[in-house]
Design a protein around this motif. Sequence first.
Motif, PDB file in Angstrom:
ATOM      1  N   LEU A 708      20.602  30.026  22.851  1.00  0.00           N
ATOM      2  CA  LEU A 708      19.182  30.143  22.560  1.00  0.00           C
ATOM      3  C   LEU A 708      18.850  31.542  22.099  1.00  0.00           C
ATOM      4  O   LEU A 708      19.625  32.491  22.290  1.00  0.00           O
ATOM      5  N   ASP A 709      17.675  31.657  21.506  1.00  0.00           N
ATOM      6  CA  ASP A 709      17.109  32.946  21.136  1.00  0.00           C
ATOM      7  C   ASP A 709      16.075  33.314  22.197  1.00  0.00           C
ATOM      8  O   ASP A 709      15.125  32.547  22.450  1.00  0.00           O
ATOM      9  N   ILE A 710      16.244  34.483  22.808  1.00  0.00           N
ATOM     10  CA  ILE A 710      15.390  34.873  23.938  1.00  0.00           C
ATOM     11  C   ILE A 710      14.355  35.883  23.464  1.00  0.00           C
ATOM     12  O   ILE A 710      14.715  36.948  22.948  1.00  0.00           O
ATOM     13  N   PRO A 711      13.070  35.593  23.654  1.00  0.00           N
ATOM     14  CA  PRO A 711      12.025  36.531  23.239  1.00  0.00           C
ATOM     15  C   PRO A 711      12.030  37.792  24.100  1.00  0.00           C
ATOM     16  O   PRO A 711      12.602  37.815  25.200  1.00  0.00           O
ATOM     17  N   PRO A 712      11.385  38.840  23.645  1.00  0.00           N
ATOM     18  CA  PRO A 712      11.305  40.073  24.435  1.00  0.00           C
ATOM     19  C   PRO A 712      10.370  39.909  25.629  1.00  0.00           C
ATOM     20  O   PRO A 712       9.367  39.187  25.552  1.00  0.00           O
ATOM     21  N   LEU A 713      10.709  40.573  26.714  1.00  0.00           N
ATOM     22  CA  LEU A 713       9.854  40.593  27.907  1.00  0.00           C
ATOM     23  C   LEU A 713       9.234  39.215  28.138  1.00  0.00           C
ATOM     24  O   LEU A 713       8.019  39.024  28.013  1.00  0.00           O
ATOM     25  N   SER A 714      10.068  38.269  28.512  1.00  0.00           N
ATOM     26  CA  SER A 714       9.575  36.891  28.559  1.00  0.00           C
ATOM     27  C   SER A 714      10.289  36.081  29.632  1.00  0.00           C
ATOM     28  O   SER A 714      11.361  36.439  30.103  1.00  0.00           O
ATOM     29  N   THR A 715       9.646  34.979  29.983  1.00  0.00           N
ATOM     30  CA  THR A 715      10.275  33.914  30.750  1.00  0.00           C
ATOM     31  C   THR A 715      10.153  32.642  29.921  1.00  0.00           C
ATOM     32  O   THR A 715       9.048  32.275  29.502  1.00  0.00           O
ATOM     33  N   VAL A 716      11.284  31.989  29.674  1.00  0.00           N
ATOM     34  CA  VAL A 716      11.261  30.716  28.945  1.00  0.00           C
ATOM     35  C   VAL A 716      11.828  29.641  29.851  1.00  0.00           C
ATOM     36  O   VAL A 716      12.761  29.878  30.631  1.00  0.00           O
ATOM     37  N   ILE A 717      11.259  28.441  29.736  1.00  0.00           N
ATOM     38  CA  ILE A 717      11.650  27.330  30.599  1.00  0.00           C
ATOM     39  C   ILE A 717      11.951  26.120  29.717  1.00  0.00           C
ATOM     40  O   ILE A 717      11.100  25.698  28.915  1.00  0.00           O
ATOM     41  N   TYR A 718      13.159  25.582  29.876  1.00  0.00           N
ATOM     42  CA  TYR A 718      13.581  24.385  29.151  1.00  0.00           C
ATOM     43  C   TYR A 718      13.812  23.251  30.150  1.00  0.00           C
ATOM     44  O   TYR A 718      14.354  23.467  31.237  1.00  0.00           O
ATOM     45  N   LYS A 719      13.432  22.050  29.751  1.00  0.00           N
ATOM     46  CA  LYS A 719      13.569  20.881  30.613  1.00  0.00           C
ATOM     47  C   LYS A 719      14.603  19.919  30.043  1.00  0.00           C
ATOM     48  O   LYS A 719      14.554  19.576  28.855  1.00  0.00           O
ATOM     49  N   TRP A 720      15.529  19.510  30.911  1.00  0.00           N
ATOM     50  CA  TRP A 720      16.535  18.524  30.510  1.00  0.00           C
ATOM     51  C   TRP A 720      15.883  17.163  30.289  1.00  0.00           C
ATOM     52  O   TRP A 720      15.101  16.681  31.098  1.00  0.00           O
ATOM     53  N   LYS A 721      16.217  16.567  29.164  1.00  0.00           N
ATOM     54  CA  LYS A 721      15.600  15.293  28.795  1.00  0.00           C
ATOM     55  C   LYS A 721      16.577  14.130  28.862  1.00  0.00           C
ATOM     56  O   LYS A 721      16.204  13.023  29.246  1.00  0.00           O
ATOM     57  N   SER A 722      17.787  14.306  28.442  1.00  0.00           N
ATOM     58  CA  SER A 722      18.734  13.181  28.440  1.00  0.00           C
ATOM     59  C   SER A 722      20.147  13.701  28.264  1.00  0.00           C
ATOM     60  O   SER A 722      20.361  14.831  27.859  1.00  0.00           O
TER      61      SER A 722
END
Length: 722
Positions: A708-722
């Motif tokens: 993934l590409d991570i933004p600066p000063l951030s929290t990113v959350i991804y959800k498993w779908k299948s």
Amino acid sequence: MDLFEDIVNARCSDPFGFLGLHWTEEKDLKLNVWRPDAVAIDVLAIDADSVIGKMNLNTDSGLFSCQWSDKKTFFHYRLRITFSDGNTATFVDPYQFNQATFADPEHHKATLYQKEGALFQSAPVTDSLAIDGTRFAVYAPAARSVYVVGDFNGWDGRIHPMSSNGDGVWRLFIPDVRDGAKYKFEIRAKSGDLLPHRTDPFAKRIEQFPSFASVVQESQYHWNDESWMSRPISDIYEEAVSIYEVHLGSWRKKEHNESLTYLELKEQLVPYVVEMGYTHVELLPVMEYPFDGSWGYQPVGLFAVTSRYGTPDEFKALIDAFHQAGISVIMDWVPAHFPSDSHGLANFDGTHQYEYEDPKKGWHPEWNSLIYDFGKEHVVDFLISNANFWLEEYHIDGLRVDAVASMLYLDYSREDGEWIPNVHGGNHNYEAIAFLKQLNETVYLNHPRCFTVAEESTAFSGVSKPTYMDGLGFGFKWNMGWMNDTLEYMKKDPIHRQYHQGELTFSMVYAFNEQFMLPISHDEVVHGKGSMIDKMPGDGWQKFANLRAFNGYMFTHPGKKLNFMGNEFAQGQEWSHTRSLDWHLLDIDYHKGLQTLVKDLNHLYTGEPALQLDHDYQGFEWLSYDDSQNSILAYVRQSKAKDELLIVVVNFTPTPHKGYRIGAPKLGRYDLILNTDASIYGGSGFHTAQTLEAESIENHGRNDSVMLDIPPLSTVIYKWKS
């Protein structure tokens, strides 16, 4: 006349032995009335205006008497009193209702408030007539005498002496004293010294400065939260708990810097809490307190909701509105200490009835206040009944117990030689520990939908363990270690954070040792600590980016959440109880963006089962915790069945990262469900994929991984779908 002399000289514990009706040696009925403020008294029938006797003034001290030879039984009567100014008034004499008329209300330790204080009662006098009034009862075992003074007797300390039967409680039923009557207790110590007028420890309402008078209170409120109070009992540990901590007087101000009333808060605060997605609201202490600057943490009237913002029934309406909106209400509760104000509990009856006698145990040097004597049964009953009172009478859903550490340790805030060891030579206060266990057992036994929270800042073992496991029995404990370590980390310039990665990861070493809450409370934004936005390093954009990333990290870290009012939109100034929050800041995009983020985080937290398993190790797995050079953390949040999975990646530097690979818990598609760097929140809008596809490439000890590409000063959350 010996008893009368005792009454006149304020040393009588049995005024009924002389006042009221008595048989003479000649078998006549004699009535004695002491009214030193009267010039004449007529005796009237209880149910008519007919005069049945004229009283004679026997002494200069105000003793009136009347005698009947034709009366064969005691009878009820009224007194028409003429005063020196020529005015007259009619009263029902309280001394015709001795203590045998009123048995103590049936109660147990948790309902002591049903025995003491000002209680409405009715005295039958004929088959068709009963006299309503107020029965006053106060615990003052060392007193020489106790009198009720109030606006119903001109605050004259001679009119209404109380009676004691030797159990330490002084009692008197005064007819026709009704809702709204103001009163205090006039107590004379064993030494004969007249003490300052005392506020009733069980008063349901207390006036503000300068009177601090107790007020007789009869609730007329009809609750409308039946469905809330009878809702199914659930496991709160596996539910989302996001708490909005509020100081009612400064959340929002009106013109002329006036605080909102309880009814105005009902119309404004309740819908705001609902809109923001919080599950709970926590109120800084609303028990009556004399000094505004204590914020309620120096309470004098534990049973009285503060009259600063309205009446007890209006406060009930606020609680009711929260419940009807689906919001639980927690109250801060202060059993650790109390102030030494002269109208309060200090030296209450001329002796230390509520506080430890020795200042090495009974005086709190940090807060200049007195410490409850937890070794006294009446003190323990007083405090436990108070906790139960708020849950029972005001439908409160939880108690956050203040300053627990100061109760547990005899040497808290004391130097060597300033404290008294326990019987084993240690520093644990066994009496306070026993009290806290009994408190929690009582709360959970009587109110299984409610919970308790300990503000406890040490490593004391088992704070949130059940008492049968030798714990203190609290439902939750504030995670002060997480708070201190995380805020210290966040204050650092991102270039230095690589050397402090362990300050973030250490919390997971003990995250499940207790049932933790993550508190960013009022204590973190006062006394020169600055507001949350002020703590963040960097220029304006970086400050907000840091704060957004921190909120994302907090909401995805195991533990229930608590945030003080104003933090949700980056309150500018350090909080002060004297002014409103800076609501005008919401006209600025960065502030509005943070508020939107917190709202979305609340709704995400309450809607994602993977985030709600935050009390159990099964709900959390590290993916990467050792990339200190980039200050990146990656972890999994998951439901107990592991059928709901989230990948969380936190970047605590202003450097974005493209093509960053991390391990994945399983193959499948992962959809982006929150990015604190999104433009809608005031972020940079750095492009990061909306969907990730896990590949069978080993990484971080996992068979599968995502890039993934991570933004600066951030929290990113991804959800498993299948």
